[in-house]
Design a protein around this motif. Structure first.
Motif, PDB file in Angstrom:
ATOM      1  N   ALA A   1     -56.979 -66.499 -52.513  1.00 49.29           N
ATOM      2  CA  ALA A   1     -58.423 -66.372 -52.712  1.00 49.29           C
ATOM      3  C   ALA A   1     -58.735 -66.573 -54.188  1.00 49.29           C
ATOM      4  O   ALA A   1     -58.056 -66.022 -55.050  1.00 49.29           O
ATOM      5  N   PHE A   2     -59.779 -67.365 -54.472  1.00 44.95           N
ATOM      6  CA  PHE A   2     -60.129 -67.650 -55.859  1.00 44.95           C
ATOM      7  C   PHE A   2     -61.629 -67.779 -56.006  1.00 44.95           C
ATOM      8  O   PHE A   2     -62.341 -68.104 -55.060  1.00 44.95           O
ATOM      9  N   PHE A   3     -62.110 -67.511 -57.208  1.00 46.19           N
ATOM     10  CA  PHE A   3     -63.521 -67.643 -57.538  1.00 46.19           C
ATOM     11  C   PHE A   3     -63.721 -69.016 -58.155  1.00 46.19           C
ATOM     12  O   PHE A   3     -63.096 -69.339 -59.161  1.00 46.19           O
ATOM     13  N   ASP A   4     -64.584 -69.836 -57.571  1.00 45.04           N
ATOM     14  CA  ASP A   4     -64.762 -71.206 -58.053  1.00 45.04           C
ATOM     15  C   ASP A   4     -65.899 -71.357 -59.060  1.00 45.04           C
ATOM     16  O   ASP A   4     -66.276 -72.465 -59.414  1.00 45.04           O
ATOM     17  N   GLY A   5     -66.432 -70.249 -59.539  1.00 52.36           N
ATOM     18  CA  GLY A   5     -67.552 -70.285 -60.473  1.00 52.36           C
ATOM     19  C   GLY A   5     -68.858 -69.933 -59.809  1.00 52.36           C
ATOM     20  O   GLY A   5     -69.811 -69.542 -60.469  1.00 52.36           O
TER      21      GLY A   5
ATOM     22  N   VAL B   1     -60.951 -69.585 -50.144  1.00 53.86           N
ATOM     23  CA  VAL B   1     -59.582 -69.238 -49.784  1.00 53.86           C
ATOM     24  C   VAL B   1     -58.847 -70.501 -49.381  1.00 53.86           C
ATOM     25  O   VAL B   1     -59.370 -71.331 -48.634  1.00 53.86           O
ATOM     26  N   LYS B   2     -57.643 -70.614 -49.895  1.00 52.28           N
ATOM     27  CA  LYS B   2     -56.792 -71.762 -49.591  1.00 52.28           C
ATOM     28  C   LYS B   2     -55.567 -71.261 -48.830  1.00 52.28           C
ATOM     29  O   LYS B   2     -54.999 -70.222 -49.163  1.00 52.28           O
ATOM     30  N   LEU B   3     -55.183 -72.010 -47.813  1.00 53.44           N
ATOM     31  CA  LEU B   3     -53.975 -71.710 -47.052  1.00 53.44           C
ATOM     32  C   LEU B   3     -52.779 -72.204 -47.846  1.00 53.44           C
ATOM     33  O   LEU B   3     -52.721 -73.364 -48.239  1.00 53.44           O
ATOM     34  N   VAL B   4     -51.809 -71.312 -48.091  1.00 50.09           N
ATOM     35  CA  VAL B   4     -50.592 -71.681 -48.805  1.00 50.09           C
ATOM     36  C   VAL B   4     -49.489 -71.988 -47.788  1.00 50.09           C
ATOM     37  O   VAL B   4     -48.849 -73.032 -47.850  1.00 50.09           O
TER      38      VAL B   4
ATOM     39  N   ILE C   1     -59.947 -73.154 -46.483  1.00 49.99           N
ATOM     40  CA  ILE C   1     -60.502 -72.644 -45.230  1.00 49.99           C
ATOM     41  C   ILE C   1     -62.024 -72.709 -45.299  1.00 49.99           C
ATOM     42  O   ILE C   1     -62.628 -72.378 -46.323  1.00 49.99           O
ATOM     43  N   CYS C   2     -62.643 -73.113 -44.217  1.00 52.31           N
ATOM     44  CA  CYS C   2     -64.098 -73.116 -44.114  1.00 52.31           C
ATOM     45  C   CYS C   2     -64.541 -71.695 -43.800  1.00 52.31           C
ATOM     46  O   CYS C   2     -64.280 -71.192 -42.711  1.00 52.31           O
TER      47      CYS C   2
ATOM     48  N   SER D   1     -60.929 -64.483 -44.148  1.00 52.85           N
ATOM     49  CA  SER D   1     -59.696 -65.269 -44.062  1.00 52.85           C
ATOM     50  C   SER D   1     -58.707 -64.645 -43.077  1.00 52.85           C
ATOM     51  O   SER D   1     -57.974 -65.360 -42.392  1.00 52.85           O
ATOM     52  N   VAL D   2     -58.694 -63.331 -42.991  1.00 49.99           N
ATOM     53  CA  VAL D   2     -57.822 -62.657 -42.019  1.00 49.99           C
ATOM     54  C   VAL D   2     -58.283 -62.980 -40.604  1.00 49.99           C
ATOM     55  O   VAL D   2     -57.472 -63.303 -39.723  1.00 49.99           O
TER      56      VAL D   2
END
Length: 193
Positions: free
Chosen positions: A112-116, A121-124, A150-151, A170-171
């Motif tokens: 999970a990241f803050f894009d500004g 959330v990105k699947l690793v 993830i959408c 995301s969960v």
């Protein structure tokens, strides 16, 4: 209306007072800054019919605001995200890496990241975005983009306003993806039913 005649102190005072009051769009014209079509800055509203744009008087995304957001995220991650959640702070990426196991006994690692603007959330792992790229799972069917993001909302490419909402959604997405991987429709989306 008065034009900005170089009195930066007055502009600063107007902005600082609005920020102290937490009033990004003051109702009182004397406490408001506007900008004309030519880029001219006004204190208050012009008296003629010149079209102006309102200035948001809230703070710029300064270090203090960023550190407050990060501190709140750290508290949330420490108390509500899975044990072992790690904050990654690299030059090109900052965010939270976490792993979950769904009710279908499937393991997912997510980031999970803050894009500004919002949290995404990105699947690793697992590398399901390859299945999207190959057309085995449709991006719409699995709510997963080919880049592994993830959408999380109705708006394409959009995320969630808080880390808590991005994490919890995301969960739920991971559980839904388990159904998709087993040949069923994504169970948590009204479209396509």
């Amino acid at each position: 209306m008065s034009r900005n005649s170089g009195d930066l102190n007055e502009l600063r005072d107007i902005i600082m007072q609005a920020q102290t009051r937490q009033d990004p769009y003051p109702q009182d014209p004397a406490a408001r800054i506007t900008v004309g079509r030519d880029g001219q800055i006004y204190r208050g509203d012009p008296t003629d019919d010149e079209p102006v744009s309102r200035v948001h008087h809230g703070t710029f995304a300064g270090a203090r605001a960023l550190s407050r957001r990060l501190a709140a995220d750290q508290r949330f991650a420490r108390t509500r995200m899975p044990v072992g959640t790690v904050y990654v702070d690299e030059p090109d990426v900052c965010g939270w890496a976490y792993s979950i196991t769904t009710e279908l006994a499937e393991h997912y690692t997510l980031f999970a990241f803050f894009d500004g603007r919002e949290y995404r959330v990105k699947l690793v792992e697992p590398a399901l975005e390859q299945l999207v790229r190959l057309g085995i799972i449709g991006a719409h069917d699995g709510h997963l983009y080919a880049d592994g993001t993830i959408c999380l909302s109705e708006t394409r490419g959009a995320g969630q306003p808080t880390l808590e909402e991005a994490y919890s959604k995301s969960v739920l997405w991971a559980l839904g993806m388990g159904f998709v991987r087993n040949g069923h429709r994504f169970p948590f989306a009204a479209e396509g039913r």
